[in-house]
Scaffold this motif. Sequence first.
Motif, PDB file in Angstrom:
ATOM      1  N   ALA A  58       0.816  -1.217   0.000  1.00  0.00           N
ATOM      2  CA  ALA A  58       0.000   0.000   0.000  1.00  0.00           C
ATOM      3  C   ALA A  58       0.846   1.261   0.000  1.00  0.00           C
ATOM      4  O   ALA A  58       0.435   2.297  -0.533  1.00  0.00           O
ATOM      5  CB  ALA A  58      -0.945  -0.003   1.201  1.00  0.00           C
ATOM      6  N   CYS A  59       2.049   1.189   0.581  1.00  0.00           N
ATOM      7  CA  CYS A  59       2.815   2.429   0.695  1.00  0.00           C
ATOM      8  C   CYS A  59       3.361   2.890  -0.642  1.00  0.00           C
ATOM      9  O   CYS A  59       3.746   4.058  -0.777  1.00  0.00           O
ATOM     10  CB  CYS A  59       3.895   2.325   1.767  1.00  0.00           C
ATOM     11  N   ARG A  60       3.379   2.028  -1.644  1.00  0.00           N
ATOM     12  CA  ARG A  60       3.807   2.469  -2.982  1.00  0.00           C
ATOM     13  C   ARG A  60       2.898   3.573  -3.514  1.00  0.00           C
ATOM     14  O   ARG A  60       3.356   4.495  -4.184  1.00  0.00           O
ATOM     15  CB  ARG A  60       3.779   1.293  -3.972  1.00  0.00           C
ATOM     16  N   GLU A  61       1.612   3.476  -3.232  1.00  0.00           N
ATOM     17  CA  GLU A  61       0.664   4.500  -3.710  1.00  0.00           C
ATOM     18  C   GLU A  61       0.910   5.866  -3.073  1.00  0.00           C
ATOM     19  O   GLU A  61       0.571   6.895  -3.641  1.00  0.00           O
ATOM     20  CB  GLU A  61      -0.778   4.122  -3.343  1.00  0.00           C
ATOM     21  N   TRP A  62       1.426   5.852  -1.833  1.00  0.00           N
ATOM     22  CA  TRP A  62       1.580   7.087  -1.070  1.00  0.00           C
ATOM     23  C   TRP A  62       2.939   7.744  -1.282  1.00  0.00           C
ATOM     24  O   TRP A  62       3.089   8.945  -1.010  1.00  0.00           O
ATOM     25  CB  TRP A  62       1.367   6.804   0.425  1.00  0.00           C
ATOM     26  N   ALA A  63       3.900   6.985  -1.762  1.00  0.00           N
ATOM     27  CA  ALA A  63       5.268   7.510  -1.875  1.00  0.00           C
ATOM     28  C   ALA A  63       5.300   8.785  -2.713  1.00  0.00           C
ATOM     29  O   ALA A  63       4.706   8.857  -3.791  1.00  0.00           O
ATOM     30  CB  ALA A  63       6.182   6.449  -2.495  1.00  0.00           C
ATOM     31  N   GLY A  64       5.955   9.822  -2.169  1.00  0.00           N
ATOM     32  CA  GLY A  64       6.112  11.081  -2.895  1.00  0.00           C
ATOM     33  C   GLY A  64       4.942  12.027  -2.788  1.00  0.00           C
ATOM     34  O   GLY A  64       4.978  13.142  -3.312  1.00  0.00           O
ATOM     35  N   LYS A  65       3.877  11.605  -2.105  1.00  0.00           N
ATOM     36  CA  LYS A  65       2.671  12.432  -2.062  1.00  0.00           C
ATOM     37  C   LYS A  65       2.389  13.014  -0.687  1.00  0.00           C
ATOM     38  O   LYS A  65       1.408  13.737  -0.507  1.00  0.00           O
ATOM     39  CB  LYS A  65       1.452  11.595  -2.471  1.00  0.00           C
TER      40      LYS A  65
END
Lengths: 99, 99
Positions: A58-65
């Motif tokens: 799930a943390c791939r979606e949040w990375a950089g945001k």
Amino acid sequence: MQNRLVLTATVEREDILRYTPAGVPVLDMWLRHHSRQQEAGVERDVICEIQGIMAGDACREWAGKLAGQTVRVSGFISQRSLRNSRLVLHIEYVEFVKG
Amino acid sequence: MQNRLVLTATVEREDILRYTPAGVPVLDMWLRHHSRQQEAGVERDVICEIQGIMAGDACREWAGKLAGQTVRVSGFISQRSLRNSRLVLHIEYVEFVKG
């Protein structure tokens, strides 16, 4: 054995997505919370800073945001390691909230 | 701005009831939590220690009864002071649980 923290906080810093040796993606961030809370009938200022760690796909979606955003996070707290008693929040759920 | 921790923990140490200069009773205690939690699909050991502070008339009932007990506590976290970023739990609710 319950262990659940729900916190509204600003993401002061977000690290680049990293991977554990087992290939699990991990996102490290630093959270700052500021609010007013009631204690013994008196309202007081509350400030805290805690490192947040999100692990799993799930943390791939949040990375950089997340940097600079206000979020509501929930998860469990633990000490950082056997030798370091500093508390970190293992984030299981995150959502944006209006700052 | 949400800030709520629910924790099942053992009271490792309980101080003698003290009073603030304004006459508010305060009970300081040290909590130790140990559990297994899921993270990214893997079960892991979780340990943490955090100071608990209970303030207000309700803490008079608890004074002297908590050391060594397993309790479920909830409240808000804050840094200990402006200069000390260590986290403490301001306990609003406490109940005994079977250890």
